[in-house]
Design a protein around this motif. Sequence first.
Motif, PDB file in Angstrom:
ATOM      1  N   LEU A 197       0.837  -1.195   0.000  1.00  0.00           N
ATOM      2  CA  LEU A 197       0.000   0.000   0.000  1.00  0.00           C
ATOM      3  C   LEU A 197       0.876   1.251   0.000  1.00  0.00           C
ATOM      4  N   LEU A 198       1.836   1.310   0.895  1.00  0.00           N
ATOM      5  CA  LEU A 198       2.674   2.496   1.014  1.00  0.00           C
ATOM      6  C   LEU A 198       3.536   2.693  -0.229  1.00  0.00           C
ATOM      7  N   ALA A 199       3.912   1.593  -0.875  1.00  0.00           N
ATOM      8  CA  ALA A 199       4.727   1.705  -2.082  1.00  0.00           C
ATOM      9  C   ALA A 199       3.897   2.107  -3.301  1.00  0.00           C
ATOM     10  N   GLY A 200       2.583   1.867  -3.245  1.00  0.00           N
ATOM     11  CA  GLY A 200       1.770   2.072  -4.437  1.00  0.00           C
ATOM     12  C   GLY A 200       0.890   3.295  -4.450  1.00  0.00           C
ATOM     13  N   VAL A 201       0.686   3.946  -3.286  1.00  0.00           N
ATOM     14  CA  VAL A 201      -0.222   5.098  -3.281  1.00  0.00           C
ATOM     15  C   VAL A 201       0.473   6.322  -3.873  1.00  0.00           C
ATOM     16  N   PRO A 202      -0.279   7.215  -4.503  1.00  0.00           N
ATOM     17  CA  PRO A 202       0.314   8.454  -5.008  1.00  0.00           C
ATOM     18  C   PRO A 202       0.860   9.310  -3.863  1.00  0.00           C
ATOM     19  N   ALA A 203       1.769  10.210  -4.214  1.00  0.00           N
ATOM     20  CA  ALA A 203       2.453  11.019  -3.200  1.00  0.00           C
ATOM     21  C   ALA A 203       1.488  11.849  -2.374  1.00  0.00           C
ATOM     22  N   ASP A 204       0.384  12.324  -2.993  1.00  0.00           N
ATOM     23  CA  ASP A 204      -0.530  13.199  -2.253  1.00  0.00           C
ATOM     24  C   ASP A 204      -1.319  12.451  -1.189  1.00  0.00           C
ATOM     25  N   LEU A 205      -1.309  11.104  -1.227  1.00  0.00           N
ATOM     26  CA  LEU A 205      -2.056  10.331  -0.236  1.00  0.00           C
ATOM     27  C   LEU A 205      -1.177   9.784   0.887  1.00  0.00           C
ATOM     28  N   LEU A 206       0.135   9.867   0.741  1.00  0.00           N
ATOM     29  CA  LEU A 206       1.011   9.303   1.762  1.00  0.00           C
ATOM     30  C   LEU A 206       0.841   9.998   3.117  1.00  0.00           C
ATOM     31  N   ALA A 207       0.840  11.312   3.105  1.00  0.00           N
ATOM     32  CA  ALA A 207       0.724  12.046   4.376  1.00  0.00           C
ATOM     33  C   ALA A 207      -0.610  11.786   5.057  1.00  0.00           C
TER      34      ALA A 207
END
Length: 258
Positions: A197-207
């Motif tokens: 999940l953490l490797a695949g989500v777009p950058a705007d969703l990580l935070a």
Amino acid sequence: MNRDAHVPDWTLISLRPRGQHALLRRAAQAAGAHVLALSPWALQVRQDAATVAQLRRALAAPRVLFSSPAAVHAAARLQPLAGPHPGTWLAVGAGTAAALRAHGAGEVLAPARMDSEGLLALPALADLHGLDAGLVTAPGGRGVIATTLVERGARLIRADVYRRVPLALPPRALQRLRRCPRPWVLAVSSGEALERLLAGVPADLLAPLRQAVVVAASARLAEQAQAAGFAQVALAEGPLPRQLVQAAHAAIITSATS
């Protein structure tokens, strides 16, 4: 449960394999949660002749361990599990034991602590010198079960009866996540699923994801979530859907009233 005024709308994010969200969805919706499925992989039964032969050998061992309900269902598609069996069959938890009984298996042992460590603490696995031990599972995972069986003297017969086929996170599901009400809760019963999940989500969703509450099925998974940068981590009593949802709901209530 969230009809109480002090409990906000919230979203539970399920990381179960594709097509296996139903039980978690039902439990979460009963608790008033919105549910979003983000499957990091699909499960595929391995039906080649070599796998079938290895499974037959594993099932004939004096000790046979099943690592998950998925391993049980895959094995049942390759070999009948009904009736008495020659050895002692062990399940990693209540869900796996229930799956075996649903396929007609005879006596099954399962630990109260539903994880690898709980399984390995069962007396039937204390001394395995000179014994064959069948492990019905899938490639991947931590490997702690297989490693410990060998360390305890067992001749390991491993049957990888299914495999995880990685999936890209669907853009439409990610777009729905952006609109889902917060707080978000991640139900984590697999460390690999959290990593994907953490490797695949777009950058705007990580935070925003790291601001979510993680409900972990084991202490090991709770530690992994904390190491991955999650500040709010709650430990469920076990990996069953109702246990994960109970812990999630309790964490939401605590957060809303603190």
